[in-house]
Structures are given as structure tokens and as C-alpha cells.
Design an enzyme around this catalytic site. Sequence first.
Site, PDB file in Angstrom:
ATOM      1  N   GLU A  10       1.034  -1.207   0.205  1.00 42.37           N
ATOM      2  CA  GLU A  10      -0.210  -0.068  -0.116  1.00 42.37           C
ATOM      3  C   GLU A  10       1.002   1.094  -0.090  1.00 42.37           C
ATOM      4  OE1 GLU A  10      -2.561  -0.571   3.444  1.00 42.37           O
ATOM      5  OE2 GLU A  10      -4.169  -1.574   2.269  1.00 42.37           O
ATOM      6  N   GLU A  19       6.539 -21.711   8.494  1.00 45.54           N
ATOM      7  CA  GLU A  19       7.048 -20.945   9.583  1.00 45.54           C
ATOM      8  C   GLU A  19       8.057 -21.372  10.529  1.00 45.54           C
ATOM      9  OE1 GLU A  19       4.191 -21.018  13.535  1.00 45.54           O
ATOM     10  OE2 GLU A  19       3.231 -20.161  11.862  1.00 45.54           O
TER      11      GLU A  19
END
Length: 302
Positions: A84, A115
Site C-alpha cells: 500500500e 514458519e
Amino acid sequence: MKDRGYLLTEQANANSGNLDRLSPLALVDLFVREDSHTVAAIAEARESLADAINITSEALCQGGRLFYVGAGTSGRLGVLDAVECPPTFCTPPEMVQGILAGGEAALVRSSEDLEDRYEDGAAAIYERKVGGRDVVAGITAGGTTPYVLGALQAAQQAGASTIFMTCVPAEQASSPADIDIRLLVGPEIVAGSTRLKAGTVTKMALNILSTGVMVRLGKVYGNRMVDVAATNEKLRDRALRILMDLTDLDRSQAGELLASSNNSVKLALLRHWKGISLQTAQTLLQQHRGHLRQALQAENKT
């Protein structure tokens, strides 16, 4: 397999013990009460957030980059904040980057097993040639994600500044970074579901961090998005409204000024207020590293 039940993010919330028996309205009311903890957590972390803004803005001003590193929800939030920045602040895509365990595929499909790969986090840092001018922010709600810890260690070895953002207290997960941001929102309504309060408070913290950095870099004038990239109808409309609000121009005049200023709101404002050419305005902004207010003040003194 290590027992992580001691972590604050994994504990059961005493206030939601009867969650499966609540009416929809009572459930919403419970969320409202619990989510109020997010604002309090941000307030408690205010000094560390400010420190993160300072070191990151200084690094980016020197040509460095900001990397968000995470897995699952935490990693996706980092990617969201990073992508963004270009449309909002007209930054180059490489300035703020999100690194997600599992890459782009993990944005739309769960890949939580990735992860656990400490070495993959380190490899992601090596691949991007992270160095001394860069900042790496590791995001891990529970504070123990191996992928994130591997990335932070590799970043420190490369001389980068590091930030640790987590939702557990220091006694449950020590900080491996220069700046330690603790966002303590308490146990989740659904035990262990860190996409809830932990996700919300992380999004808030990232909003503050990236916006604060961009303000320090001169991407904002007053509270106006003067570095907005007018790449679609909505953003072009926003650019025109900024020009109209800050000047005496009508929409047609603002459009002409914007078009003749390389679609840059900053250049348009500087040219309009000072009556200078596009080239002069460009030079003046460059001299002041894109800070419109500084460029205006400098021009006032000449």
C-alpha cells in the site's frame, strides 16, 4: 515438539468461556469489549513505535529499505502494509517490502508449516542482499516463529537495524532485535486465534510505523497525501481535490496544473504558490529531499 501453552497468545480467555452459547448480539458485544484492548496496547508501546519510526525514516532517507518479515497472518499483514506504500506515498516498490514464509502462494493458501524453517528466514534476507542501511522488522504474534527469528539473526549479521513486533511479554519471548515492540492485547476470544486481537493490533502498529516514516520523509503536507500516485480515477480525483482545497483553483484549472506538473501534486503546489517553472520546482524539491514545506520555506528566503 515444544509446548507453547505458556504464551499469552495461546492462553484461554476467561471472558469468552461460553462463546458457543452466545447470541449473535452478545458475541458482537464481546468482540467490542475485547478489541478495546488493542488501543491500550498501542498506547503502551508508544515509545518503541516512535523509536522504530526514527530509525526507519533515517535509514530510508539514506537510501535504505524496510523489510517486514512474517508467517501466516503476521506475514500477510506485513505484505499488505508494504504494497500500500507505492500508491499512497508514491514510493518505489523496493523501498518497503513484505517477506512472507511461503512467498506469494501463502497469501491465498495456508502454509503455516513453513514458519518452522529457521533457515528459510535467513535465506530470504541473504537473497535480498540486506545490508547496513536497511531495516528488518520481524512480526510474530507469539514471539517464537523460527522463520522470523532466522531472518532477524541474518539481518543483524548483515549490519541491518532490526525491529521485533510481538504480542507476548518479554519473559515469554526475549527480543532478538534493536527495537522491541510489545503489543499486549491478552488472550484471544478463540484461544490461539491470533488473526483476531493480535492481528488487529499488529495492523494498527504497522499503520503507525509506515505512515510515521512517510511523514518524516516528506510524503505528507499538513495532513494531505501530496505524494499520491494518480494512477486511477479515485486517486486522480484525490489529487485534484487536494489541489483545489489548498489553492484557489477550480477543478479544470487544477487538472491543467497537475497535467503540466508531471501529475505530481507536490510540484503543482510548489509551482502555483511560488510562480516558478517546472524545472525550478523539481530542482528545489530535490535539494530538500522531497519535503514540500522545506522547499517552500527555502524559497521564501530567496
